[in-house]
Design a protein around this motif. Structure first.
Motif, PDB file in Angstrom:
ATOM      1  N   THR A   1       0.860  -1.182   0.000  1.00 34.54           N
ATOM      2  CA  THR A   1       0.000   0.000   0.000  1.00 34.54           C
ATOM      3  C   THR A   1       0.893   1.229   0.000  1.00 34.54           C
ATOM      4  O   THR A   1       1.710   1.406   0.907  1.00 34.54           O
ATOM      5  N   ARG A   2       0.764   2.044  -1.020  1.00 32.94           N
ATOM      6  CA  ARG A   2       1.606   3.236  -1.105  1.00 32.94           C
ATOM      7  C   ARG A   2       0.814   4.470  -0.676  1.00 32.94           C
ATOM      8  O   ARG A   2      -0.406   4.452  -0.621  1.00 32.94           O
ATOM      9  N   LYS A   3       1.560   5.516  -0.351  1.00 33.16           N
ATOM     10  CA  LYS A   3       0.933   6.725   0.180  1.00 33.16           C
ATOM     11  C   LYS A   3      -0.111   7.286  -0.772  1.00 33.16           C
ATOM     12  O   LYS A   3      -1.132   7.819  -0.342  1.00 33.16           O
TER      13      LYS A   3
ATOM     14  N   LEU B   1      -3.277   5.473  -0.039  1.00 32.51           N
ATOM     15  CA  LEU B   1      -3.845   5.926   1.218  1.00 32.51           C
ATOM     16  C   LEU B   1      -4.537   7.270   1.019  1.00 32.51           C
ATOM     17  O   LEU B   1      -5.669   7.477   1.480  1.00 32.51           O
TER      18      LEU B   1
ATOM     19  N   ASP C   1       3.280   8.823   8.998  1.00 31.48           N
ATOM     20  CA  ASP C   1       2.421   7.634   8.970  1.00 31.48           C
ATOM     21  C   ASP C   1       2.964   6.532   9.875  1.00 31.48           C
ATOM     22  O   ASP C   1       2.214   5.874  10.595  1.00 31.48           O
TER      23      ASP C   1
ATOM     24  N   THR D   1       6.246  -2.466   7.720  1.00 33.83           N
ATOM     25  CA  THR D   1       5.069  -2.976   8.424  1.00 33.83           C
ATOM     26  C   THR D   1       5.223  -2.624   9.894  1.00 33.83           C
ATOM     27  O   THR D   1       6.239  -2.955  10.509  1.00 33.83           O
TER      28      THR D   1
ATOM     29  N   LEU E   1      -0.424  -0.144   9.713  1.00 31.15           N
ATOM     30  CA  LEU E   1      -0.001  -0.086   8.311  1.00 31.15           C
ATOM     31  C   LEU E   1       0.872  -1.295   7.990  1.00 31.15           C
ATOM     32  O   LEU E   1       1.916  -1.507   8.609  1.00 31.15           O
TER      33      LEU E   1
ATOM     34  N   PHE F   1       3.625  -0.909   3.965  1.00 34.29           N
ATOM     35  CA  PHE F   1       3.401   0.470   3.550  1.00 34.29           C
ATOM     36  C   PHE F   1       4.638   0.968   2.814  1.00 34.29           C
ATOM     37  O   PHE F   1       5.741   1.002   3.362  1.00 34.29           O
TER      38      PHE F   1
ATOM     39  N   THR G   1       7.111   3.503   1.458  1.00 31.03           N
ATOM     40  CA  THR G   1       7.488   4.869   1.805  1.00 31.03           C
ATOM     41  C   THR G   1       7.775   5.731   0.581  1.00 31.03           C
ATOM     42  O   THR G   1       7.754   6.956   0.663  1.00 31.03           O
TER      43      THR G   1
END
Length: 430
Positions: free
Chosen positions: A69-71, A74, A251, A295, A303, A306, A308
């Motif tokens: 999951t990338r920013k 999100l 985050d 993680t 998250l 995730f 960065t």
């Protein structure tokens, strides 16, 4: 803080020197619980991990099978929820909230980062786990810290203050700006430490030299938010300030921190870090530069994988200070690489897809050259032994993936730099 931490101790707590295998075992034992928690208590991960058996996510290989999951995702989910009137400003990623969000409660503060992205702070002391970075920078219980990170909208000021309080330090909340008032506070309160960006401390020290303000009490500093180069480190040292840096995000909290060894940055406790090929979720071997994916085991904001968007690499061996966690080289650039070629965008993810299709490629990058509107795109690929017709198959595969023609140059191993770059735009803008 552990009772093992004292002014005479080299370590914040016993976790920092636990045997590496025991740490890995503990992290992987906690991982299935965190995945199950995220599925049960956040709408976003309930959707992203639909059909995944959390109990089976108990190894790094299993973790690598989960989506990154990338920013940007999100942010997109947060924006979609806000536009739909659903009322969840966190886009379904937070397990905590307040009474206006239904059953979710437990948020101490809410922050707003550029984008606009909202981040929750939970009730746990040192929610972002910053205390150990402060300790490694020389801060000790009883110190007064001058905190010049912003307390307005974004979480940096609160992140550092929470860590300072957990360590047993007092804090002057200087924030940003008001240079003269901050210099007055330093001269009169005589703090031992500074927390903030290196550029603002430099401004303070240069202004103090002009005005005669006494800032000699500050002898140690923890920096973040900007590059802290060896030249800057020497500049501060010449003025009596020993500075260290840490790597944290709004985050994820603390990800890694510098130690007195000055050899990379030690990973924080309570996070699982992977280095993956940019544009993919594929883990890379130790030493290879790639995107840093994290993680966290924080239940309030769980998250998992995730991205960065930052490039780094795992350093071999352990820190000379005796800290046993892995180390990263630090920030090495951005992973979200792209270029526009003849009206079409090419992305790092497309090079990653090519390498997935051709596992014999050791490293590869698309190089765009020439002048704007007269682009040439070539693939430079390392291969140990080129099978007959490989160049032609690569060119066809790239055309299928990017819809663009591309020349192919096969290279021996070690020809391309280990810098994580998959898309290189070398065009002249003239």
């Amino acid at each position: 803080m552990s009772s093992s931490s004292s002014s005479h101790s080299h370590f914040y707590d016993a976790q920092e020197t636990v045997e590496a295998g025991a740490r890995e075992q503990a992290l992987l034992a906690a991982l299935p619980r965190q995945v199950a928690h995220a599925q049960a208590h956040t709408a976003a991960f309930a959707e992203l991990f639909a059909g995944i058996d959390a109990a089976g996510v108990s190894s790094r290989a299993a973790l690598a099978s989960l989506p990154v999951t990338r920013k940007s995702e999100l942010l997109a989910r947060q924006q979609a929820k806000r536009q739909s009137g659903h009322g969840d400003p966190f886009g379904g990623f937070s397990a905590i909230g307040w009474s206006g969000l239904g059953a979710q409660q437990g948020v101490r503060r809410v922050f707003q980062s550029p984008g606009t992205i909202y981040e929750p702070e939970g009730m746990a002391p040192d929610f972002w786990r910053v205390a150990r970075a402060l300790f490694a920078a020389g801060m000790r219980p009883g110190d007064l810290l001058h905190n010049s990170f912003s307390y307005h909208l974004t979480p940096a000021g609160a992140m550092m203050e929470g860590g300072a309080h957990a360590l047993g330090c007092s804090v002057f909340p200087g924030g940003v700006g008001n240079t003269e008032l901050q210099l007055q506070a330093i001269a009169e309160l005589r703090p031992q430490g500074y927390v903030g960006t290196p550029s603002f401390l430099r401004i303070l020290l240069e202004k103090a030299a002009q005005t005669g303000a006494d800032v000699s009490s500050i002898t140690k500093a923890l920096f973040s938010g900007e590059a802290f180069t060896p030249a800057l480190r020497d500049w501060f040292a010449a003025r009596g300030v020993t500075g260290y840096q840490c790597y944290a995000t709004a985050d994820l909290g603390l990800i890694a921190y510098e130690t007195s060894a000055r050899e990379g940055m030690v990973l924080a406790e309570g996070v699982i870090v992977e280095i993956v090929r940019p544009g993919s979720g594929e883990p890379l071997p130790e030493g290879e530069v790639g995107e840093l994916v994290v993680t966290t085991l924080t239940p309030d904001y769980p998250l998992i994988r995730f991205g960065t968007g930052d490039l780094s690499a795992i350093l071999p061996g352990r820190c000379p200070t005796g800290r046993s966690n892995a180390r990263i080289k630090g920030w090495l650039g951005r992973a979200d690489q792209s270029a526009k070629v003849r009206g079409m965008f090419v992305h790092a993810s497309q090079v990653a897809e090519l390498m997935r299709r051709f596992p014999e490629l050791l490293r590869a990058r698309l190089v765009v050259e020439g002048e704007m509107a007269q682009d040439r795109m070539s693939l430079k690929a390392e291969v140990a032994q080129a099978a007959e017709g490989l160049s032609e198959r690569l060119a066809q595969a790239l055309r299928d993936i990017t819809k663009l023609r591309c020349e192919v140059e096969l290279l021996p191993p070690g020809s391309l730099p280990n810098d994580g770059l998959l898309v290189q735009d070398s065009r002249s803008l003239a």
